[in-house]
Write a protein that holds these residues in place. Structure first.
Motif, PDB file in Angstrom:
ATOM      1  N   THR A 220      43.092  35.212  52.233  1.00  0.00           N
ATOM      2  CA  THR A 220      43.866  36.287  52.834  1.00  0.00           C
ATOM      3  C   THR A 220      43.583  37.633  52.007  1.00  0.00           C
ATOM      4  N   GLY A 221      42.757  37.654  50.921  1.00  0.00           N
ATOM      5  CA  GLY A 221      42.625  38.989  50.325  1.00  0.00           C
ATOM      6  C   GLY A 221      43.531  39.203  49.182  1.00  0.00           C
ATOM      7  N   ILE A 222      44.580  38.654  49.299  1.00  0.00           N
ATOM      8  CA  ILE A 222      45.505  38.799  48.306  1.00  0.00           C
ATOM      9  C   ILE A 222      45.302  38.162  46.906  1.00  0.00           C
ATOM     10  N   GLY A 223      44.996  36.936  46.806  1.00  0.00           N
ATOM     11  CA  GLY A 223      44.526  36.351  45.465  1.00  0.00           C
ATOM     12  C   GLY A 223      43.502  37.109  44.638  1.00  0.00           C
ATOM     13  N   VAL A 224      42.364  37.518  45.461  1.00  0.00           N
ATOM     14  CA  VAL A 224      41.132  38.290  44.511  1.00  0.00           C
ATOM     15  C   VAL A 224      41.812  39.737  44.245  1.00  0.00           C
ATOM     16  N   CYS A 225      42.623  40.277  45.209  1.00  0.00           N
ATOM     17  CA  CYS A 225      43.212  41.545  44.746  1.00  0.00           C
ATOM     18  C   CYS A 225      44.209  41.465  43.520  1.00  0.00           C
ATOM     19  N   ILE A 226      44.861  40.461  43.431  1.00  0.00           N
ATOM     20  CA  ILE A 226      45.806  40.405  42.517  1.00  0.00           C
ATOM     21  C   ILE A 226      44.894  40.242  41.139  1.00  0.00           C
ATOM     22  N   ALA A 227      43.972  39.207  41.010  1.00  0.00           N
ATOM     23  CA  ALA A 227      43.243  38.975  39.873  1.00  0.00           C
ATOM     24  C   ALA A 227      42.291  40.335  39.497  1.00  0.00           C
TER      25      ALA A 227
END
Length: 156
Positions: free
Chosen positions: A75-82
């Motif tokens: 989704t792009g969300i996990g890498v962005c948060i990390a």
């Protein structure tokens, strides 16, 4: 209001990383951008975990001037948060042109995140090209970008 990299003719140093789900899109991005940018494809971690690749790419971006990054997961969300957990790194998930432009122009974004399950490869390539053509202009930016930098530096 913004600086267009295409006018300077200076190749951009670009790191590209992904988890196992984002591998195919990351590879397509690398192939498409290699003609215009200095692209380094970071290997996908053996366990396929997005946090590992986000940390590796983020540390490189934070430690070196002039390096930007693309990260891809489902989704792009996990890498962005990390990657945003690292000091000195500003990342955004963007799947539309307005978000891409404002991520740089208003927020000095250094890492662009895509969701391979969300965006078509052609759209990701076009958005990445647009993102890489833009530069943050401190003189024309809003005060919020500087407040975020202050939080990063002081922890408050």
């Amino acid at each position: 209001m913004f600086i267009n990299n295409a006018a300077t003719k200076k190749p951009e140093n670009l790191l590209v990383g992904s988890d196992i789900v984002g591998t195919e899109l990351a590879d397509v991005l690398c192939e498409s951008l290699r003609a215009s940018f200095l692209v380094t494809r970071l290997p996908t971690p053996a366990d396929g975990n997005y946090a590992v690749i986000a940390r590796r790419l983020g540390k490189s971006v934070a430690e070196a001037s002039g390096i930007r990054g693309l990260l891809v997961c489902g989704t792009g969300i996990g890498v962005c948060i990390a990657v945003n957990r690292l000091s000195g790194v500003r990342a955004a998930v963007c799947h539309d042109i307005i978000s891409v432009r404002l991520s740089v122009l208003s927020n000095d974004c250094q890492v662009l995140c895509f969701g391979s399950r969300i965006i078509a490869p052609y759209s990701a390539i076009e958005l990445a090209r647009e993102w890489l053509s833009l530069r943050f202009n401190p003189a024309g930016s809003n005060k919020s970008a500087w407040k975020v930098r202050q939080i990063d530096e002081t922890g408050v």
